[in-house]
Design an enzyme around this catalytic site. Structure first.
Site, PDB file in Angstrom:
ATOM      1  N   LEU A  41       0.819  -1.218   0.000  1.00 27.64           N
ATOM      2  CA  LEU A  41       0.000   0.000   0.000  1.00 27.64           C
ATOM      3  C   LEU A  41       0.845   1.256   0.000  1.00 27.64           C
ATOM      4  CD1 LEU A  41      -2.545  -1.228   2.673  1.00 27.64           C
ATOM      5  CD2 LEU A  41      -2.990  -0.992   0.234  1.00 27.64           C
ATOM      6  N   GLY A  42       2.039   1.136   0.523  1.00 19.24           N
ATOM      7  CA  GLY A  42       2.891   2.326   0.551  1.00 19.24           C
ATOM      8  C   GLY A  42       4.205   2.038   1.249  1.00 19.24           C
ATOM      9  N   GLY A  44       7.025   4.172   3.598  1.00 12.26           N
ATOM     10  CA  GLY A  44       7.331   5.415   4.291  1.00 12.26           C
ATOM     11  C   GLY A  44       8.791   5.447   4.670  1.00 12.26           C
ATOM     12  N   VAL A  48       7.127  -0.362   5.702  1.00 14.26           N
ATOM     13  CA  VAL A  48       6.487  -0.810   4.477  1.00 14.26           C
ATOM     14  C   VAL A  48       5.074  -1.193   4.887  1.00 14.26           C
ATOM     15  CG1 VAL A  48       6.473  -2.547   2.675  1.00 14.26           C
ATOM     16  CG2 VAL A  48       8.635  -1.676   3.556  1.00 14.26           C
ATOM     17  N   VAL A  49       4.088  -0.771   4.129  1.00 16.15           N
ATOM     18  CA  VAL A  49       2.716  -1.061   4.493  1.00 16.15           C
ATOM     19  C   VAL A  49       2.089  -1.988   3.466  1.00 16.15           C
ATOM     20  CG1 VAL A  49       0.485  -0.054   5.069  1.00 16.15           C
ATOM     21  CG2 VAL A  49       2.573   1.197   5.604  1.00 16.15           C
ATOM     22  N   LYS A  64       1.419  -2.626   8.893  1.00 13.65           N
ATOM     23  CA  LYS A  64       2.592  -1.767   8.870  1.00 13.65           C
ATOM     24  C   LYS A  64       3.772  -2.538   9.437  1.00 13.65           C
ATOM     25  CE  LYS A  64       4.024   2.742  10.445  1.00 13.65           C
ATOM     26  NZ  LYS A  64       3.656   4.144  10.394  1.00 13.65           N
ATOM     27  N   ASP A 156       4.478  14.625  13.507  1.00  8.45           N
ATOM     28  CA  ASP A 156       4.950  14.422  12.139  1.00  8.45           C
ATOM     29  C   ASP A 156       3.776  14.544  11.174  1.00  8.45           C
ATOM     30  OD1 ASP A 156       6.770  13.929  10.133  1.00  8.45           O
ATOM     31  OD2 ASP A 156       6.604  11.753  10.297  1.00  8.45           O
ATOM     32  N   LYS A 158       1.864  15.667   8.177  1.00  6.07           N
ATOM     33  CA  LYS A 158       2.198  16.147   6.839  1.00  6.07           C
ATOM     34  C   LYS A 158       1.288  15.423   5.857  1.00  6.07           C
ATOM     35  CE  LYS A 158       5.903  12.786   6.757  1.00  6.07           C
ATOM     36  NZ  LYS A 158       7.333  12.593   6.865  1.00  6.07           N
ATOM     37  N   ASN A 161       0.825  11.703   5.573  1.00 11.31           N
ATOM     38  CA  ASN A 161       0.221  10.998   6.692  1.00 11.31           C
ATOM     39  C   ASN A 161      -1.267  11.264   6.818  1.00 11.31           C
ATOM     40  OD1 ASN A 161       2.568   9.713   7.461  1.00 11.31           O
ATOM     41  ND2 ASN A 161       3.231  11.379   8.789  1.00 11.31           N
ATOM     42  N   ASP A 177       0.054   7.353  11.327  1.00  9.96           N
ATOM     43  CA  ASP A 177       1.456   7.551  11.708  1.00  9.96           C
ATOM     44  C   ASP A 177       1.660   8.362  12.987  1.00  9.96           C
ATOM     45  OD1 ASP A 177       3.720   6.557  10.724  1.00  9.96           O
ATOM     46  OD2 ASP A 177       4.196   8.175   9.367  1.00  9.96           O
ATOM     47  N   THR A 197       9.869  15.462   5.048  1.00 11.06           N
ATOM     48  CA  THR A 197       9.305  16.686   4.519  1.00 11.06           C
ATOM     49  C   THR A 197       9.424  17.731   5.604  1.00 11.06           C
ATOM     50  OG1 THR A 197       7.657  15.127   3.752  1.00 11.06           O
ATOM     51  CG2 THR A 197       7.432  17.393   3.008  1.00 11.06           C
TER      52      THR A 197
HETATM   53  P1  ADP Z   1       6.198   5.803   7.825  1.00  9.39           P
HETATM   54  O1  ADP Z   1       5.991   5.794   9.312  1.00  9.39           O
HETATM   55  O2  ADP Z   1       7.391   5.010   7.450  1.00  9.39           O
HETATM   56  O3  ADP Z   1       6.177   7.171   7.231  1.00  9.39           O
HETATM   57  P2  ADP Z   1       3.443   5.407   7.042  1.00  9.39           P
HETATM   58  O4  ADP Z   1       2.593   4.822   8.114  1.00  9.39           O
HETATM   59  O5  ADP Z   1       3.302   6.870   6.841  1.00  9.39           O
HETATM   60  O6  ADP Z   1       4.977   4.999   7.231  1.00  9.39           O
HETATM   61  O7  ADP Z   1       3.103   4.635   5.705  1.00  9.39           O
HETATM   62  C1  ADP Z   1       3.777   4.861   4.509  1.00  9.39           C
HETATM   63  C2  ADP Z   1       2.778   4.969   3.368  1.00  9.39           C
HETATM   64  O8  ADP Z   1       1.991   3.773   3.295  1.00  9.39           O
HETATM   65  C3  ADP Z   1       1.764   6.093   3.567  1.00  9.39           C
HETATM   66  O9  ADP Z   1       2.259   7.319   3.093  1.00  9.39           O
HETATM   67  C4  ADP Z   1       0.591   5.575   2.759  1.00  9.39           C
HETATM   68  O10 ADP Z   1       0.758   5.827   1.375  1.00  9.39           O
HETATM   69  C5  ADP Z   1       0.637   4.071   2.996  1.00  9.39           C
HETATM   70  N1  ADP Z   1      -0.196   3.707   4.147  1.00  9.39           N
HETATM   71  C6  ADP Z   1       0.121   3.829   5.451  1.00  9.39           C
HETATM   72  N2  ADP Z   1      -0.865   3.451   6.266  1.00  9.39           N
HETATM   73  C7  ADP Z   1      -1.853   3.054   5.467  1.00  9.39           C
HETATM   74  C8  ADP Z   1      -3.186   2.542   5.701  1.00  9.39           C
HETATM   75  N3  ADP Z   1      -3.657   2.365   6.941  1.00  9.39           N
HETATM   76  N4  ADP Z   1      -3.946   2.240   4.628  1.00  9.39           N
HETATM   77  C9  ADP Z   1      -3.470   2.439   3.369  1.00  9.39           C
HETATM   78  N5  ADP Z   1      -2.249   2.914   3.075  1.00  9.39           N
HETATM   79  C10 ADP Z   1      -1.446   3.214   4.104  1.00  9.39           C
HETATM   80 MG    MG Z   2       4.490   8.421   7.145  1.00  5.25          MG
END
Ligand code: ADP
Ligand code: MG
Length: 331
Positions: A41-42, A44, A48-49, A64, A156, A158, A161, A177, A197
């Site tokens: 899904l993403g 960060g 890795v999500v 996550k 954090d 932004k 998030n 986050d 960021t």
């Molecule tokens: P980090 O703490 O490493 O920044 P994040 O929790 O922000 O990680 O997750 C990284 C990315 O994964 C997010 O920017 C988003 O695109 C995706 N993501 C995170 N949480 C979710 C969620 N609950 N559902 C869908 N996508 C998510």
């Molecule tokens: Mg994040």
């Protein structure tokens, strides 16, 4: 016939190239409850999500995965922090449903926010007005007010998030986050994270003089400014100049972008980007601000479609971000 050591080595090498890339070893108790799908899904800065499906209900969740490397030295904080975070339940907050651990990683099951990141969605949208922006800011403030009421500071906040719950037009905006930044980041790291960021960080954080609730309101100010204009209030060629710019606290409502925006909106931005944290507006107060309260009422004046110029500004930011992401992945 005995195989020579040389042949053995060649065979071992060959076997290695034939092996599939290592799949992560999910904890067995996690796999009992959830099936982890192939969908990522993403990614960060720490996590890795992935998508996972609850086996009995069939409901999708997000998983996550945080490598323990990222929390080195702070493992003892993890349990107590996550205990607090597990209590959090609010429509504008991505809540936590489970926690699992393996030797190398921590796995957190959360609500799935399948609607994508805030700005990405706005880029796709053809039409949006000041009132739409107000409704988004209201939702961020609702979630924040709830977190702050429970003495949780996000630290954090932004656009990356902020995720929409579903792809639907009227989907809730959700904060993700939160809280983890306490464990994941040393305060000093904020100054050194090359790919983060930093534009959303409050001046008192840069001065290492404050990490309280007001830092989140500053970030809302930067997000709101960007939602209305398509550019960030603080800017610099490199990180040093960006920090100087934030520390100066000076920003302008450039007429080319702001002439059509209501005075109420500018007033709320000013209240959020108030330099002195003790004078900055709180989340509760901001929810009472006229710009937010009018967001739910009828449109009182003809509003401009912000989409085109916001899109112009944001897409250049997006491209910078994707370059940064590629660079970090590369490194
Ligand atoms: P980090 O703490 O490493 O920044 P994040 O929790 O922000 O990680 O997750 C990284 C990315 O994964 C997010 O920017 C988003 O695109 C995706 N993501 C995170 N949480 C979710 C969620 N609950 N559902 C869908 N996508 C998510
Ligand atoms: Mg994040």
């Amino acid at each position: 016939m005995k195989t020579s050591p040389f042949v053995k080595r060649i065979l071992a090498l060959f076997k290695k190239t034939q092996e599939k890339p290592e799949t992560p070893q999910y904890p067995s108790d996690l796999l009992q409850q959830y099936k982890v799908t192939k969908r990522t899904l993403g990614v960060g800065s720490f996590a890795v999500v992935k998508e996972c499906i609850h086996r009995t209900s069939g409901q999708p969740f997000a998983l996550k995965i945080i490598l323990k490397k990222a929390i080195a030295g702070k493992e003892h904080m993890l349990d107590s922090e996550l205990d607090i975070l597990k209590q959090v339940r609010h429509p504008n907050i991505v809540s936590m449903h489970g926690l699992y651990e393996s030797k190398d990683a921590v796995y957190i099951v959360t609500d799935l926010a399948g609607g994508g990141e805030l700005f990405q969605q706005l880029l796709n949208k053809g039409n949006y007005t000041e009132k739409d922006a107000a409704q988004l800011v209201r939702q961020i403030l609702e979630g924040l007010a709830y977190l702050h009421e429970h003495d949780i500071v996000h630290r954090d906040l932004k656009p990356e998030n902020l995720l929409f719950h579903t792809p639907a037009d009227n989907a809730n905006l959700m904060i993700t986050d939160f809280g983890l930044s306490k464990i994941l980041k040393n305060h000093d790291d904020i100054l050194t994270t090359a790919c983060g960021t930093p534009g959303y960080v409050a001046p008192e954080v840069l001065k290492q003089k404050g990490y309280g609730k007001p830092v989140d309101l500053w970030s809302v100010g930067v997000i709101m400014f960007t939602l209305l204009s398509g550019y960030t209030p603080f800017w610099g060629e490199d990180q040093a100049t960006l920090f100087e710019c934030i520390l100066s606290g000076r920003y302008e409502f450039d007429d080319a972008y702001w002439s059509e925006i209501s005075p109420a909106a500018k007033n709320l931005v000013d209240r959020l980007l108030t330099y002195n944290p003790s004078q900055r507006i709180t989340a509760e107060e901001a929810l009472q601000h006229r710009w937010i309260r009018n967001a739910t009422g009828k449109e009182t004046r003809p509003t401009m479609n912000l989409a085109p110029h916001v899109r112009r500004g944001l897409s250049s930011q997006q491209s910078i971000r994707s370059v940064m992401t590629t660079l970090t992945a590369f490194n």
